[in-house]
Design an enzyme around this catalytic site. Structure first.
Site, PDB file in Angstrom:
ATOM      1  N   LYS A 262      33.819  41.538  45.052  1.00  0.00           N
ATOM      2  CA  LYS A 262      34.322  42.120  43.798  1.00  0.00           C
ATOM      3  C   LYS A 262      35.849  42.142  43.803  1.00  0.00           C
ATOM      4  O   LYS A 262      36.463  42.829  44.604  1.00  0.00           O
ATOM      5  CB  LYS A 262      33.842  43.565  43.626  1.00  0.00           C
ATOM      6  CG  LYS A 262      34.209  44.091  42.241  1.00  0.00           C
ATOM      7  CD  LYS A 262      34.145  45.591  42.124  1.00  0.00           C
ATOM      8  CE  LYS A 262      35.425  46.294  42.472  1.00  0.00           C
ATOM      9  NZ  LYS A 262      36.555  46.057  41.550  1.00  0.00           N
TER      10      LYS A 262
ATOM     11  N   GLU B  45      40.840  47.786  55.588  1.00  0.00           N
ATOM     12  CA  GLU B  45      42.275  47.511  55.694  1.00  0.00           C
ATOM     13  C   GLU B  45      42.925  48.367  54.626  1.00  0.00           C
ATOM     14  O   GLU B  45      42.758  48.103  53.434  1.00  0.00           O
ATOM     15  CB  GLU B  45      42.492  46.009  55.468  1.00  0.00           C
ATOM     16  CG  GLU B  45      43.762  45.517  56.112  1.00  0.00           C
ATOM     17  CD  GLU B  45      44.916  45.614  55.144  1.00  0.00           C
ATOM     18  OE1 GLU B  45      45.585  46.671  55.139  1.00  0.00           O
ATOM     19  OE2 GLU B  45      45.143  44.656  54.412  1.00  0.00           O
TER      20      GLU B  45
ATOM     21  N   CYS C 185      50.686  46.455  51.476  1.00  0.00           N
ATOM     22  CA  CYS C 185      50.244  47.538  52.354  1.00  0.00           C
ATOM     23  C   CYS C 185      51.132  47.638  53.596  1.00  0.00           C
ATOM     24  O   CYS C 185      51.353  48.715  54.126  1.00  0.00           O
ATOM     25  CB  CYS C 185      48.788  47.352  52.744  1.00  0.00           C
ATOM     26  SG  CYS C 185      48.437  45.686  53.296  1.00  0.00           S
TER      27      CYS C 185
ATOM     28  N   GLU D 251      52.378  56.575  50.613  1.00  0.00           N
ATOM     29  CA  GLU D 251      52.545  55.171  50.228  1.00  0.00           C
ATOM     30  C   GLU D 251      52.917  55.115  48.743  1.00  0.00           C
ATOM     31  O   GLU D 251      52.156  55.573  47.897  1.00  0.00           O
ATOM     32  CB  GLU D 251      51.229  54.426  50.477  1.00  0.00           C
ATOM     33  CG  GLU D 251      51.343  52.944  50.303  1.00  0.00           C
ATOM     34  CD  GLU D 251      50.067  52.187  50.674  1.00  0.00           C
ATOM     35  OE1 GLU D 251      48.971  52.639  50.283  1.00  0.00           O
ATOM     36  OE2 GLU D 251      50.171  51.158  51.347  1.00  0.00           O
TER      37      GLU D 251
HETATM   38  P1  NDP Z   1      41.690  51.219  45.251  1.00  0.00           P
HETATM   39  O1  NDP Z   1      41.516  51.504  46.688  1.00  0.00           O
HETATM   40  O2  NDP Z   1      41.053  52.114  44.259  1.00  0.00           O
HETATM   41  O3  NDP Z   1      41.172  49.737  44.910  1.00  0.00           O
HETATM   42  C1  NDP Z   1      40.781  48.748  45.825  1.00  0.00           C
HETATM   43  C2  NDP Z   1      39.438  48.140  45.433  1.00  0.00           C
HETATM   44  O4  NDP Z   1      38.391  49.101  45.613  1.00  0.00           O
HETATM   45  C3  NDP Z   1      39.362  47.728  43.969  1.00  0.00           C
HETATM   46  O5  NDP Z   1      38.575  46.564  43.856  1.00  0.00           O
HETATM   47  C4  NDP Z   1      38.685  48.925  43.344  1.00  0.00           C
HETATM   48  O6  NDP Z   1      38.090  48.645  42.123  1.00  0.00           O
HETATM   49  C5  NDP Z   1      37.655  49.287  44.399  1.00  0.00           C
HETATM   50  N1  NDP Z   1      37.161  50.662  44.353  1.00  0.00           N
HETATM   51  C6  NDP Z   1      37.697  51.741  43.741  1.00  0.00           C
HETATM   52  N2  NDP Z   1      36.930  52.831  43.949  1.00  0.00           N
HETATM   53  C7  NDP Z   1      35.888  52.447  44.717  1.00  0.00           C
HETATM   54  C8  NDP Z   1      34.754  53.106  45.299  1.00  0.00           C
HETATM   55  N3  NDP Z   1      34.551  54.412  45.131  1.00  0.00           N
HETATM   56  N4  NDP Z   1      33.890  52.398  46.046  1.00  0.00           N
HETATM   57  C9  NDP Z   1      34.102  51.076  46.251  1.00  0.00           C
HETATM   58  N5  NDP Z   1      35.140  50.385  45.742  1.00  0.00           N
HETATM   59  C10 NDP Z   1      36.026  51.059  44.984  1.00  0.00           C
HETATM   60  O7  NDP Z   1      43.231  51.090  44.946  1.00  0.00           O
HETATM   61  P2  NDP Z   1      43.966  51.328  43.546  1.00  0.00           P
HETATM   62  O8  NDP Z   1      43.988  50.062  42.834  1.00  0.00           O
HETATM   63  O9  NDP Z   1      43.419  52.511  42.819  1.00  0.00           O
HETATM   64  O10 NDP Z   1      45.409  51.690  44.053  1.00  0.00           O
HETATM   65  C11 NDP Z   1      45.711  53.030  44.417  1.00  0.00           C
HETATM   66  C12 NDP Z   1      46.672  53.045  45.565  1.00  0.00           C
HETATM   67  O11 NDP Z   1      46.079  52.436  46.696  1.00  0.00           O
HETATM   68  C13 NDP Z   1      47.945  52.271  45.365  1.00  0.00           C
HETATM   69  O12 NDP Z   1      48.876  53.011  44.683  1.00  0.00           O
HETATM   70  C14 NDP Z   1      48.347  51.952  46.764  1.00  0.00           C
HETATM   71  O13 NDP Z   1      49.065  53.038  47.307  1.00  0.00           O
HETATM   72  C15 NDP Z   1      47.044  51.799  47.480  1.00  0.00           C
HETATM   73  N6  NDP Z   1      46.627  50.400  47.632  1.00  0.00           N
HETATM   74  C16 NDP Z   1      46.710  49.853  48.866  1.00  0.00           C
HETATM   75  C17 NDP Z   1      46.357  48.546  49.054  1.00  0.00           C
HETATM   76  C18 NDP Z   1      46.440  47.933  50.393  1.00  0.00           C
HETATM   77  O14 NDP Z   1      46.453  46.700  50.483  1.00  0.00           O
HETATM   78  N7  NDP Z   1      46.450  48.686  51.450  1.00  0.00           N
HETATM   79  C19 NDP Z   1      45.908  47.691  47.955  1.00  0.00           C
HETATM   80  C20 NDP Z   1      45.792  48.373  46.701  1.00  0.00           C
HETATM   81  C21 NDP Z   1      46.170  49.674  46.578  1.00  0.00           C
HETATM   82  P3  NDP Z   1      38.979  48.624  40.766  1.00  0.00           P
HETATM   83  O15 NDP Z   1      40.395  48.450  41.115  1.00  0.00           O
HETATM   84  O16 NDP Z   1      38.443  47.463  40.085  1.00  0.00           O
HETATM   85  O17 NDP Z   1      38.704  49.905  40.073  1.00  0.00           O
END
Ligand code: NDP
Length: 483
Positions: free
Chosen positions: A185, A259, A293, A390
């Site tokens: 996804k 990760e 990240c 972060e």
């Molecule tokens: P999320 O952790 O919410 O998103 C990452 C993925 O997980 C997306 O595909 C998201 O879906 C999905 N997801 C969200 N909720 C769930 C759940 N309960 N169970 C399973 N999968 C889920 O990150 P955000 O986009 O909300 O970003 C928020 C913060 O996270 C950022 O501000 C940043 O600080 C951090 N972040 C860190 C990353 C990294 O590489 N370490 C990458 C992205 C964000 P969808 O987005 O489609 O809703």
């Protein structure tokens, strides 16, 4: 009289003619695109233009994708020799290279990152992951992971929006090389390159069901995580969601790799080569708008060089070009979403209210879209939120230290442990510091260098397991230690 000579950049827009975006997309299940029931828009964050309507997968679609992946696993993929699997991976890698320009333009339109980065970093690295893992497919017995390594089965893979195609490659390539099938996804705000990748799977004649792509939001992600037909979860994203996933899989037999977030220290010692260091600081925090990240988001400067470094850093930041991501001269593009922009604005405001000093170069930000000027905060202390949380944006928190021991103490004073940087001309100091730092990746005199052969992953709340290299293979094989 002397007049200052300035050289203006002429506009250098990349054409978007190479991509064809459909008005509406379904899911990719069992080798075919199937219509979705509900849809949501995906937009270009630089212009707020709606690019397409993307399907939101619910229980029925996730069930169908898991069923297709299971069938492909039992009837085809797990039975195929590593040599044959490798051929498919090579084929995918080559098609990605052939269609690289198309992928780069689409990534930039959907994500907001500069075309220069999607063209020169994201897409070539994504192809490199497939080439690298193609090479492993028929050599797994020689990887030091047991004489007859066995795949786990069906992997559920959930990826974020910061490096959409590259994160897909980090997940899909090792899974396929080791004989697993996948249900992936992409993030809600950046699904388009994953859907183009589905076309590549068709073009490569990958057996139906080996790769399944369902689009959706967090609820779709949760359906994958909790699906009883899945053997392994691989997730990249926030620490918050990582914890939810860890709790969900704890009572099950599912394997998991996470990760998660980071708050990397980028440490500058007094003997560092300052001009090179300034380039490394800029790359460390402003690459990909700071949506990284492992970004070097905490700059630790030795006190006696702090003034010089900051002076040169500000001069360098004056030259950063922020704006249209499709312009080939752009250095910093759009913030990926309105939600992310709100988060960055709030955390920066916390920096102001907690007493740090904010500085940004003058920039003309476009009227439409989501933008945040490259920013540094000085006078930051370890207790400040901008030193602990972060931000995931183009915001750098600057702290100082007097002794190397104090630098290490401050660098490790974080719940995260994904990456770190060391700038010093003394090899002995670099080796000493790298052994003290509790971070999965430590860069010396460079930053944000990625390679498929190199394992990547974190300590503490930055995650579990490693991706990439030989270590990353183990996360998709039965009975092999994950660290
Ligand atoms: P999320 O952790 O919410 O998103 C990452 C993925 O997980 C997306 O595909 C998201 O879906 C999905 N997801 C969200 N909720 C769930 C759940 N309960 N169970 C399973 N999968 C889920 O990150 P955000 O986009 O909300 O970003 C928020 C913060 O996270 C950022 O501000 C940043 O600080 C951090 N972040 C860190 C990353 C990294 O590489 N370490 C990458 C992205 C964000 P969808 O987005 O489609 O809703």
């Amino acid at each position: 009289m002397e007049t200052a000579m300035t050289f203006e950049y002429a506009p250098a827009p990349e054409s978007r003619a190479i991509v064809t975006i459909k008005p509406k997309y379904g899911h990719f299940i069992g080798g075919k695109f199937v219509a979705g029931s509900k849809h949501f828009p995906t937009i270009n964050p630089a212009t707020e233009e709606v690019l397409s309507q993307v399907a939101l997968a619910g229980k029925a679609e996730v069930d169908a994708a898991v069923k297709a992946a299971r069938k492909a696993y039992t009837t085809t993929w797990s039975k195929m020799s590593g040599k044959e699997r490798g051929k498919y991976l090579y084929r995918i890698a080559r098609i990605m290279q052939e269609r690289a320009r198309e992928f780069a333009v689409l990534e930039t339109l959907d994500n907001g990152k500069p075309i220069r980065e999607s063209r020169d970093t994201d897409i070539p690295l994504a192809a490199a992951h497939f080439f690298y893992h193609a090479g492993w497919a028929d050599k797994l017995e020689y990887a030091g992971l047991g004489t007859s390594p066995k795949p786990l089965g069906v992997a559920g893979q959930i990826i974020p929006w910061n490096f959409p195609l590259l994160m897909l490659a980090w997940k899909v390539a090792p899974a396929l090389a080791t004989g697993n099938t996948v249900v992936l996804k992409p993030a809600e705000s950046t699904p388009l390159t994953a859907l183009l990748f589905a076309e590549v799977c068709q073009q490569a004649e990958l057996p139906a069901g080996v790769v399944n792509i369902v689009t959706g939001d967090g609820s779709t992600g949760a359906l994958i995580v909790n699906h009883p037909g899945i053997d392994k979860i691989a997730f990249t994203g926030s620490t918050e969601v990582g914890k939810i996933i860890a709790r969900a899989v704890a009572p099950t037999k599912k394997s998991v790799t996470l990760e998660l977030g980071g708050k990397a220290a980028n440490i500058v010692f007094e003997d560092a080569a300052i001009d090179e260091t300034v380039e490394g600081i800029v790359n460390g925090i402003f690459f990909n708008q700071g949506h990284v990240c492992c970004a070097g988001s905490r700059l630790l400067l030795q006190e006696n060089v702090a003034e010089e470094v900051l002076h040169k850093l500000k001069n360098r930041m004056e030259k950063i070009r922020v704006g249209d991501p499709m312009d080939k001269n752009t250095d910093v593009g759009a913030i990926n979403s309105k939600e992310q922009l709100t988060k960055i604005v709030e955390l920066a405001a916390a920096g102001d209210s907690e007493g740090a000093e904010r500085w940004s170069p003058a920039c003309n930000l476009p009227a439409k879209g989501f933008w945040f000027a490259p920013t540094i905060f000085t006078g930051v202390t370890q207790a400040h939120r901008i030193a602990r949380e972060e931000i995931f944006g183009p915001v750098l928190s600057v702290l100082t230290f007097r002794t190397p021991a104090e630098a290490i103490e401050k660098a490790n004073n974080t719940p995260f442990g994904l990456s770190a940087g060391i700038w010093s001309e003394k090899g002995s100091r670099t080796l000493w510091a790298s052994q003290q730092l509790r971070a999965g990746v430590v860069w010396a005199d460079t930053f944000n260098k990625f390679d498929p052969t190199s394992p990547f992953g974190g300590y503490k709340e930055s995650g579990w397991g490693r991706e990439g290299g030989r270590h990353g293979l183990s996360a998709y094989l039965k009975g092999v230690s994950h660290e």
